[in-house]
Design an enzyme around this catalytic site. Structure first.
Site, mmCIF file in Angstrom:
data_model
loop_
_atom_site.group_PDB
_atom_site.id
_atom_site.type_symbol
_atom_site.label_atom_id
_atom_site.label_comp_id
_atom_site.label_asym_id
_atom_site.label_seq_id
_atom_site.Cartn_x
_atom_site.Cartn_y
_atom_site.Cartn_z
ATOM 1 N N HIS A 22 0.838 -1.201 0.000
ATOM 2 C CA HIS A 22 0.000 0.000 0.000
ATOM 3 C C HIS A 22 0.874 1.252 0.000
ATOM 4 O O HIS A 22 1.760 1.398 0.822
ATOM 5 C CB HIS A 22 -0.909 -0.018 1.222
ATOM 6 C CG HIS A 22 -1.819 1.155 1.304
ATOM 7 N ND1 HIS A 22 -2.199 1.698 2.492
ATOM 8 C CD2 HIS A 22 -2.412 1.896 0.338
ATOM 9 C CE1 HIS A 22 -3.008 2.715 2.271
ATOM 10 N NE2 HIS A 22 -3.151 2.852 0.966
ATOM 11 N N ASP A 64 -4.931 3.490 -4.903
ATOM 12 C CA ASP A 64 -5.026 3.987 -3.530
ATOM 13 C C ASP A 64 -6.222 4.920 -3.373
ATOM 14 O O ASP A 64 -6.353 5.916 -4.088
ATOM 15 C CB ASP A 64 -3.732 4.723 -3.170
ATOM 16 C CG ASP A 64 -3.553 4.909 -1.675
ATOM 17 O OD1 ASP A 64 -4.552 4.836 -0.922
ATOM 18 O OD2 ASP A 64 -2.409 5.136 -1.248
ATOM 19 N N TYR A 113 10.557 12.907 -12.677
ATOM 20 C CA TYR A 113 11.793 12.117 -12.669
ATOM 21 C C TYR A 113 12.191 11.737 -11.238
ATOM 22 O O TYR A 113 12.594 10.606 -10.975
ATOM 23 C CB TYR A 113 12.945 12.882 -13.317
ATOM 24 C CG TYR A 113 12.859 13.050 -14.811
ATOM 25 C CD1 TYR A 113 12.157 12.164 -15.631
ATOM 26 C CD2 TYR A 113 13.502 14.112 -15.429
ATOM 27 C CE1 TYR A 113 12.101 12.331 -17.002
ATOM 28 C CE2 TYR A 113 13.452 14.287 -16.817
ATOM 29 C CZ TYR A 113 12.744 13.390 -17.593
ATOM 30 O OH TYR A 113 12.694 13.550 -18.944
#
Length: 143
Positions: A22, A64, A113
């Site tokens: 999670h 999520d 990035y």
């Protein structure tokens, strides 16, 4: 071989998404993304695009629900006149599997990035669409 697992999901990709917990993030990188340089764990999915992989894994991968935006894309660099049509594909695929729209975070290029370097894994694709990079945050399975 196993039943009902899309052939596009390699054993390595299935292992990675099963290992994730999670809050872990996974990046699906387009063909221009410096995946090998940024990845802690690199999964090669050459010959495939982000949309088709997204459609395949969302059958198994919970997004999520405890964050505002469990999905992130690299925002268009200021001054670039590209309109990323692939984002609409992502929204359609997500709604198909989640039963509702989910918020998408638009992440500045260099911040994307940085997040990719911290991600659990990066999946390198051959996607040619510009700004096709995608981050998913794993949720929990509720039964």
């Amino acid at each position: 071989m196993l039943k009902n697992i899309p052939a596009i999901i390699s054993p390595e990709l299935m292992r990675i998404i099963m290992e994730m917990g999670h809050g872990d993030e996974i990046v699906f990188a387009d063909g221009n993304f410096p995946a090998a340089m940024k990845a802690q764990r690199l999964v090669r999915c050459d010959g495939h695009g982000v949309s088709e992989l997204l459609d395949a894994i969302l059958k198994f991968f919970p997004l999520d629900t405890y964050v505002e935006a469990p999905v992130g894309v690299m925002e268009v660099v200021p001054g670039d006149d590209v309109v990323p049509t692939v984002w609409e594909e992502y929204k359609t695929i997500i709604k198909k599997h989640e039963g509702q729209e989910r918020s998408i975070e638009y992440i500045e290029r260099f911040e994307f990035y940085n997040r990719a370097e911290k991600a659990y894994a990066i999946v390198a694709t051959s996607d040619r669409a510009l700004y096709a990079n995608l981050i998913l945050k794993k949720g929990v399975v509720v039964e």
